[in-house]
Write an enzyme that holds these catalytic residues in place. Structure first.
Site, PDB file in Angstrom:
ATOM      1  N   GLU A 193      -2.988  -2.999  -2.527  1.00 41.70           N
ATOM      2  CA  GLU A 193      -4.150  -2.442  -1.834  1.00 41.70           C
ATOM      3  C   GLU A 193      -4.475  -1.038  -2.336  1.00 41.70           C
ATOM      4  OE1 GLU A 193      -3.478  -1.847   2.345  1.00 41.70           O
ATOM      5  OE2 GLU A 193      -5.565  -1.360   2.761  1.00 41.70           O
ATOM      6  N   HIS A 250      -8.432  -6.496   4.348  1.00 39.69           N
ATOM      7  CA  HIS A 250      -8.131  -5.650   5.497  1.00 39.69           C
ATOM      8  C   HIS A 250      -9.482  -5.341   6.111  1.00 39.69           C
ATOM      9  CE1 HIS A 250      -3.845  -3.861   4.934  1.00 39.69           C
ATOM     10  NE2 HIS A 250      -3.848  -5.155   5.091  1.00 39.69           N
ATOM     11  N   ASP A 291      -7.271  -4.317   9.922  1.00 41.34           N
ATOM     12  CA  ASP A 291      -6.609  -3.020   9.763  1.00 41.34           C
ATOM     13  C   ASP A 291      -7.414  -1.925  10.457  1.00 41.34           C
ATOM     14  OD1 ASP A 291      -5.041  -0.927   9.072  1.00 41.34           O
ATOM     15  OD2 ASP A 291      -5.459  -0.977   6.925  1.00 41.34           O
ATOM     16  N   ASP A 296      -9.760  -3.457   1.400  1.00 40.69           N
ATOM     17  CA  ASP A 296      -9.843  -2.868   2.739  1.00 40.69           C
ATOM     18  C   ASP A 296     -11.261  -2.321   2.909  1.00 40.69           C
ATOM     19  OD1 ASP A 296      -9.839  -0.815   4.811  1.00 40.69           O
ATOM     20  OD2 ASP A 296      -7.667  -1.025   4.860  1.00 40.69           O
ATOM     21  N   ASP A 352     -12.694   8.544   8.645  1.00 37.95           N
ATOM     22  CA  ASP A 352     -11.720   7.556   9.102  1.00 37.95           C
ATOM     23  C   ASP A 352     -12.048   6.177   8.549  1.00 37.95           C
ATOM     24  OD1 ASP A 352      -9.561   6.482  10.686  1.00 37.95           O
ATOM     25  OD2 ASP A 352     -11.133   5.572  11.896  1.00 37.95           O
ATOM     26  N   LYS A 359      -7.116   2.464  -2.630  1.00 39.72           N
ATOM     27  CA  LYS A 359      -7.797   3.326  -1.665  1.00 39.72           C
ATOM     28  C   LYS A 359      -8.472   4.455  -2.420  1.00 39.72           C
ATOM     29  CE  LYS A 359      -6.758   5.620   2.746  1.00 39.72           C
ATOM     30  NZ  LYS A 359      -5.728   5.870   3.758  1.00 39.72           N
ATOM     31  N   TRP A 400       0.868  -1.181   0.000  1.00 33.81           N
ATOM     32  CA  TRP A 400       0.000   0.000   0.000  1.00 33.81           C
ATOM     33  C   TRP A 400       0.901   1.226   0.000  1.00 33.81           C
ATOM     34  CZ3 TRP A 400      -0.275   4.025   3.615  1.00 33.81           C
ATOM     35  CH2 TRP A 400      -1.194   5.033   3.254  1.00 33.81           C
ATOM     36  N   HIS A 422     -12.007   1.541   2.579  1.00 34.30           N
ATOM     37  CA  HIS A 422     -11.372   2.297   1.504  1.00 34.30           C
ATOM     38  C   HIS A 422     -12.279   2.689   0.345  1.00 34.30           C
ATOM     39  CE1 HIS A 422      -6.865   1.440   2.423  1.00 34.30           C
ATOM     40  NE2 HIS A 422      -7.509   1.953   3.439  1.00 34.30           N
ATOM     41  N   ASP A 464     -10.477   3.423   9.752  1.00 30.82           N
ATOM     42  CA  ASP A 464      -9.794   2.459  10.613  1.00 30.82           C
ATOM     43  C   ASP A 464     -10.319   2.352  12.046  1.00 30.82           C
ATOM     44  OD1 ASP A 464      -7.519   1.653   8.724  1.00 30.82           O
ATOM     45  OD2 ASP A 464      -7.367   3.834   8.709  1.00 30.82           O
TER      46      ASP A 464
HETATM   47  C1  RNT Z   1      -3.914   2.675   4.609  1.00 33.74           C
HETATM   48  C2  RNT Z   1      -4.001   1.209   4.362  1.00 33.74           C
HETATM   49  C3  RNT Z   1      -2.882   0.407   4.928  1.00 33.74           C
HETATM   50  C4  RNT Z   1      -2.460   0.868   6.311  1.00 33.74           C
HETATM   51  C5  RNT Z   1      -1.445  -0.021   6.971  1.00 33.74           C
HETATM   52  C6  RNT Z   1      -0.807   0.612   8.135  1.00 33.74           C
HETATM   53  O1  RNT Z   1      -5.028   3.334   4.263  1.00 33.74           O
HETATM   54  O2  RNT Z   1      -5.231   0.727   4.829  1.00 33.74           O
HETATM   55  O3  RNT Z   1      -3.215  -0.920   4.911  1.00 33.74           O
HETATM   56  O4  RNT Z   1      -3.544   1.015   7.163  1.00 33.74           O
HETATM   57  O5  RNT Z   1      -0.555  -0.468   6.050  1.00 33.74           O
HETATM   58 ZN    ZN Z   2      -5.537  -1.376   4.819  1.00 31.73          ZN
END
Ligand code: RNT
Ligand code: ZN
Length: 421
Positions: free
Chosen positions: A228, A288, A328, A261, A296, A230, A187, A264, A298
């Site tokens: 990955e 993820h 994640d 993810d 956010d 985003k 990523w 994302h 995460d």
């Molecule tokens: C970032 C990605 C990635 C990170 C990690 C720390 O938006 O999701 O995976 O969160 O690599």
């Molecule tokens: Zn991620």
């Protein structure tokens, strides 16, 4: 909870599920074989152990100042071990490159070697767990302007290519040492805060850089590569070079893993529908599992509809053998070990829920066009005594049932975390 209560409740639950043709014992056996990869970065707010002064970059932010975060590799390992002891089943640990151990020396990202991860490999061996890996293309002076593998400067691009190749080699050596395949996830934060003039150039550079990163051949028994995408990050709102379409195309063309993810995408978009959409075209996927909340991506994973739907897709589609489940999220406002335990237990719960679902019946009804009965059954399933099956699973794996784990986390906080300055 008393052992006898757990057992009695389970016996009744088992009968109830059997009425729907579900064997809960078999489901629990199946579940025990599915590892979840715990992400190291929840333990220290994505800090790493390099001590470059710049702080966390790449549009990532861990908000909160709950005391007791891990400051050293030993502390992080000890915290993760505590978390593992409260999670049913055998799992994995997912490292970022900047968690290397240099023994006081300064080693730049393009110079890291397998020996810098000896401490982690020995630890994983002792626990009998597998490792996963990630190049760290952020929190570094050469990533300060927001570009890495797609950087217009050939030298900086080359630096990050070297870093990613070094990471793949480290991953391969971890895979060999542990006799467990490592997944290396790429990523990068590259993108533009404001409307770009040129979207084509950065993507052409990224494609070329990825080709260079993947050029050294590594046995898929040792390492698998994933990319990955985003939608946006903080400071990178207008264009992300590694968008979903870009990486999906790249993964399909090169037959590598595609990473989904859950945080994302657009706020109303989930990864549920994407799993079966990409699976025919890529060899395997990496998840993820995360939780987006407004800006956010995460937050700690909770047992919401999204998570249950992910579990259902993986189980219904028979995709588990081709899926690597990683987590994640990073929340610095609550006990970090609790964050790991809550998120991971929820992931496992969602899988078990899917495994005790009367999917054959649902599919039959659907094929017969009886959507009325399908809806009725889907709703009925929601209140079956799932909790008793989950409790039994935890008890059978020797981990605390219910919120029993919380007392252990609190005791560890008092004895260990609170002593950290
Ligand atoms: C970032 C990605 C990635 C990170 C990690 C720390 O938006 O999701 O995976 O969160 O690599
Ligand atoms: Zn991620």
């Amino acid at each position: 909870m008393k052992a006898k209560t757990i057992e009695q409740a389970y016996r009744l639950a088992k009968e109830r599920y059997a009425e729907f043709g579900i064997n809960t014992d078999a489901a629990m056996r199946k579940l025990a074989a599915v590892p979840v990869s715990l992400h190291c970065w929840q333990g220290d707010d994505v800090g790493g152990f390099e001590n470059f002064d710049g702080g966390l970059s790449g549009g990532l932010a861990a908000t909160g100042n709950y005391p007791g975060k891990a400051r050293t590799p030993d502390e992080l390992r000890s915290d993760a071990e505590k978390a593992f002891s409260l999670i049913p089943g055998k799992h994995r640990f997912n490292l970022h490159a900047f968690y290397a151990e240099f023994g006081g020396k300064k080693v730049d990202r393009n110079e890291i070697e397998p020996r810098h991860f000896k401490g982690w490999i020995d630890w994983a061996k002792r626990l009998g767990i597998g490792l996963d890996f990630n190049p760290t293309c952020f929190s570094h002076p050469k990533a300060a302007d927001g570009f890495t593998l797609s950087h217009p400067d050939k030298g900086i691009r080359g630096f990050w290519i070297e870093h990613c190749i070094a990471c793949r080699k480290i991953a391969a050596s971890m895979g060999r040492a542990l006799d467990k395949t490592v997944v290396t996830n790429i990523w990068i934060p590259d993108g533009m805060k404001d409307i770009p003039a040129d979207r084509k150039g950065p993507r052409a550079r990224l494609e070329e850089a990825l080709d260079a990163v993947l050029a050294p051949k590594i046995s898929p028994k040792l390492n698998l590569d994933a990319v990955e995408g985003k939608l946006f990050g903080i400071g990178c709102e207008s264009m992300t070079v590694g968008s979903h379409e870009f990486y999906l195309g790249y993964a399909v063309k090169n037959q590598i893993l595609y990473t989904l993810d859950a945080g994302h995408y657009h706020p109303t978009e989930t990864i549920t529908d994407k799993i079966s959409s990409v699976m025919p075209f890529v060899p395997e996927i990496l998840l993820h599992v995360s939780r987006g909340v407004r800006w956010d991506s995460d937050h700690v994973v909770i047992l919401n509809d999204d998570l249950q739907a992910i579990g259902q897709e993986l189980v219904r589609g028979g995709y588990l053998p081709r899926t690597h489940i990683g987590l994640d999220f990073f929340d610095a406002s609550i006990n970090r070990i609790a964050a790991w335990v809550i998120g991971t237990r929820n992931m496992i719960k969602a899988l078990l829920m899917a495994m005790v679902e009367p999917y054959d019946q649902l599919r039959k009804l659907e094929l017969a066009g009886d959507y009325t009965s399908r809806l009725a059954l889907m709703e009925e399933v929601k209140t079956l005594p799932f909790g008793a099956v989950w409790d039994q699973y935890c008890a059978s794996k020797g981990v605390p049932v219910g919120t029993g784990w919380l007392a252990e986390v609190k005791a560890y906080e008092a004895a260990v975390l609170s002593k950290r300055a």
